[in-house]
Motif scaffolding. Structure first.
Motif, PDB file in Angstrom:
ATOM      1  N   ASP A 296     -33.898   3.018 106.407  1.00 46.69           N
ATOM      2  CA  ASP A 296     -33.609   1.797 107.169  1.00 46.69           C
ATOM      3  C   ASP A 296     -34.881   1.127 107.680  1.00 46.69           C
ATOM      4  OD1 ASP A 296     -31.521   0.044 108.367  1.00 46.69           O
ATOM      5  OD2 ASP A 296     -32.454   0.702 110.238  1.00 46.69           O
ATOM      6  N   LEU A 297     -35.928   1.896 107.897  1.00 43.08           N
ATOM      7  CA  LEU A 297     -37.197   1.314 108.347  1.00 43.08           C
ATOM      8  C   LEU A 297     -37.790   0.371 107.308  1.00 43.08           C
ATOM      9  CD1 LEU A 297     -38.845   4.525 109.857  1.00 43.08           C
ATOM     10  CD2 LEU A 297     -38.016   2.542 111.156  1.00 43.08           C
ATOM     11  N   SER A 298     -37.393   0.532 106.052  1.00 43.46           N
ATOM     12  CA  SER A 298     -37.947  -0.303 104.982  1.00 43.46           C
ATOM     13  C   SER A 298     -37.140  -1.573 104.749  1.00 43.46           C
ATOM     14  CB  SER A 298     -38.005   0.498 103.673  1.00 43.46           C
ATOM     15  OG  SER A 298     -36.699   0.729 103.147  1.00 43.46           O
ATOM     16  N   PHE A 304     -36.229  -9.771 112.754  1.00 46.25           N
ATOM     17  CA  PHE A 304     -37.362  -9.123 113.409  1.00 46.25           C
ATOM     18  C   PHE A 304     -38.595 -10.011 113.249  1.00 46.25           C
ATOM     19  CE2 PHE A 304     -35.250  -4.872 112.309  1.00 46.25           C
ATOM     20  CZ  PHE A 304     -34.722  -4.734 113.582  1.00 46.25           C
ATOM     21  N   ASP A 308     -43.055  -6.861 114.181  1.00 50.49           N
ATOM     22  CA  ASP A 308     -42.084  -5.763 114.187  1.00 50.49           C
ATOM     23  C   ASP A 308     -41.848  -5.234 112.777  1.00 50.49           C
ATOM     24  OD1 ASP A 308     -41.782  -5.834 116.904  1.00 50.49           O
ATOM     25  OD2 ASP A 308     -39.959  -7.061 116.882  1.00 50.49           O
ATOM     26  N   ARG A 309     -41.785  -6.137 111.797  1.00 46.59           N
ATOM     27  CA  ARG A 309     -41.562  -5.699 110.421  1.00 46.59           C
ATOM     28  C   ARG A 309     -42.732  -4.854 109.907  1.00 46.59           C
ATOM     29  NH1 ARG A 309     -39.499 -10.965 109.818  1.00 46.59           N
ATOM     30  NH2 ARG A 309     -41.212 -11.674 108.500  1.00 46.59           N
ATOM     31  N   GLN A 311     -44.717  -3.077 111.785  1.00 46.75           N
ATOM     32  CA  GLN A 311     -44.659  -1.796 112.497  1.00 46.75           C
ATOM     33  C   GLN A 311     -43.620  -0.877 111.874  1.00 46.75           C
ATOM     34  OE1 GLN A 311     -43.961  -3.002 116.579  1.00 46.75           O
ATOM     35  NE2 GLN A 311     -46.147  -3.230 117.017  1.00 46.75           N
ATOM     36  N   ARG A 312     -42.465  -1.444 111.498  1.00 43.78           N
ATOM     37  CA  ARG A 312     -41.419  -0.647 110.862  1.00 43.78           C
ATOM     38  C   ARG A 312     -41.895  -0.113 109.499  1.00 43.78           C
ATOM     39  NH1 ARG A 312     -36.070  -1.193 112.340  1.00 43.78           N
ATOM     40  NH2 ARG A 312     -35.397  -1.357 110.173  1.00 43.78           N
ATOM     41  N   LEU A 315     -44.137   2.794 110.073  1.00 44.10           N
ATOM     42  CA  LEU A 315     -43.344   3.978 110.409  1.00 44.10           C
ATOM     43  C   LEU A 315     -42.720   4.585 109.152  1.00 44.10           C
ATOM     44  CD1 LEU A 315     -41.560   2.752 113.674  1.00 44.10           C
ATOM     45  CD2 LEU A 315     -43.340   4.508 113.507  1.00 44.10           C
ATOM     46  N   PHE A 316     -42.317   3.722 108.227  1.00 46.04           N
ATOM     47  CA  PHE A 316     -41.769   4.184 106.952  1.00 46.04           C
ATOM     48  C   PHE A 316     -42.839   4.954 106.180  1.00 46.04           C
ATOM     49  CE2 PHE A 316     -40.387   3.056 102.455  1.00 46.04           C
ATOM     50  CZ  PHE A 316     -39.336   3.956 102.434  1.00 46.04           C
TER      51      PHE A 316
END
Length: 325
Positions: A296-298, A304, A308-309, A311-312, A315-316
């Motif tokens: 979901d992080l991708s 967003f 934020d994108r 950063q996500r 995290l991915f």
């Protein structure tokens, strides 16, 4: 007004109203009306309800025209879609009613079926997608994710019905819709257009989602492609897949060159390439699917902010690397 109240307001005889299920672009509730099974889908709930009143009405008016246009375009092309489709506005929510053709989508089916059944399901998906490639009147967007196809449980003839009409990836009011809300950055628009409106982008994303459901179906996917696509198109796509980063990563993992794989992940910026790599890494290291909360992080959600994108996506990347270390 909650979803059950909306359903009963439109269908006073509704029964067997289920619990809502939350998806990235909709909230879906199953129910029956006079023996007919239906779905109520609240479209883009989070974005619409959180918008200020003026923007909310603009969103509703825009989607209220674009979604039926997309549904009717696909239907006219010959893409199997649910026969019944209705869109209403209720209490500031855009609600889509469609036939409930089957409880289990193809992605879920692929987790449990035999290799022969797997090939059959992929064939059905490709046949349902092919009218989009053959369209001569301009590009049509398509999210060929196995979650967006169901096999009808109420018909004897098997078809993979496409059930995802929002975001409506179609040219509307002079603009190709690539997401909702529509991005404004030209680079993001170009990238999203390539992902959803080109045959290569559509098939690549189909493969990614198939592999996230079952990483061992790759050879079946290519066999089905060879059966369905024209030879020149198949050869072109096979070459693109064979020079992709995930094949290189697979080779590096087989020779235990983990450090090189981590370096590739650090440098990579393309979300679909990172998804392909994630499938290889999680399956090679642990024989497990990419966890849903990681995948979901991708997801590229345009509501967003760009920060934020990014950063996500980082995290991915971190989650993939953590699996290797």
């Amino acid at each position: 007004m909650n979803t059950s109240e909306i359903i009963r307001n439109v269908y006073p005889d509704a029964t067997s109203i289920g619990e809502p299920k939350i998806f990235p672009h909709s909230e879906i509730t199953r129910f029956e009306n006079k023996g007919k099974k239906l779905l109520a889908k609240i479209l883009e709930k989070e974005i619409v309800l959180k918008a200020n009143p003026e923007d909310r009405q603009k969103f509703i008016d825009y989607l209220g025209g674009a979604v039926p246009h997309y549904y009717n375009t696909l239907k006219k092309l010959g893409v199997p879609v649910p026969p019944f489709h209705e869109l209403i506005v209720s209490n500031g929510k855009l609600v889509e009613f469609v036939d409930d053709l089957g409880e289990i989508n193809i992605s879920e089916k692929l987790k449990t079926v035999s290799p022969d059944e797997t090939k059959k399901l992929i064939h059905l998906m490709l046949r349902s997608t092919s009218p989009v490639f053959q369209n001569q009147s301009g590009p049509i967007g398509f999210d060929a994710n196995g979650e967006n196809f169901v096999i009808s449980a109420i018909e004897s003839s098997e078809k993979a019905y496409f059930i995802d009409f929002s975001p409506p990836r179609v040219k509307y009011q002079g603009t190709y819709i690539v997401g909702f809300p529509q991005p404004t950055d030209p680079k993001e628009i170009t990238t999203s257009f390539e992902r959803y409106y080109t045959p290569w982008g559509i098939l690549r994303r189909m493969r990614i989602h198939l592999l996230t459901a079952n990483p061992e179906v790759d050879h079946v996917f290519f066999a089905a492609l060879r059966d369905v696509l024209p030879l020149t198109m198949f050869s072109e796509f096979e070459h693109k897949f064979n020079v992709g980063s995930d094949l290189r990563v697979r080779q590096l993992l087989a020779s235990k060159q983990t450090r090189d794989v981590i370096e590739i992940i650090h440098k990579e910026k393309d979300v679909d390439t990172l998804r392909e790599i994630a499938v290889q890494v999680f399956w090679f290291k642990h024989k497990q699917l990419v966890p849903a909360k990681v995948f979901d992080l991708s997801r590229v959600h345009f509501h967003f902010s760009p920060t934020d994108r990014l950063q996500r996506l980082q995290l991915f990347k971190n989650a993939i690397i953590d699996t290797l270390t």
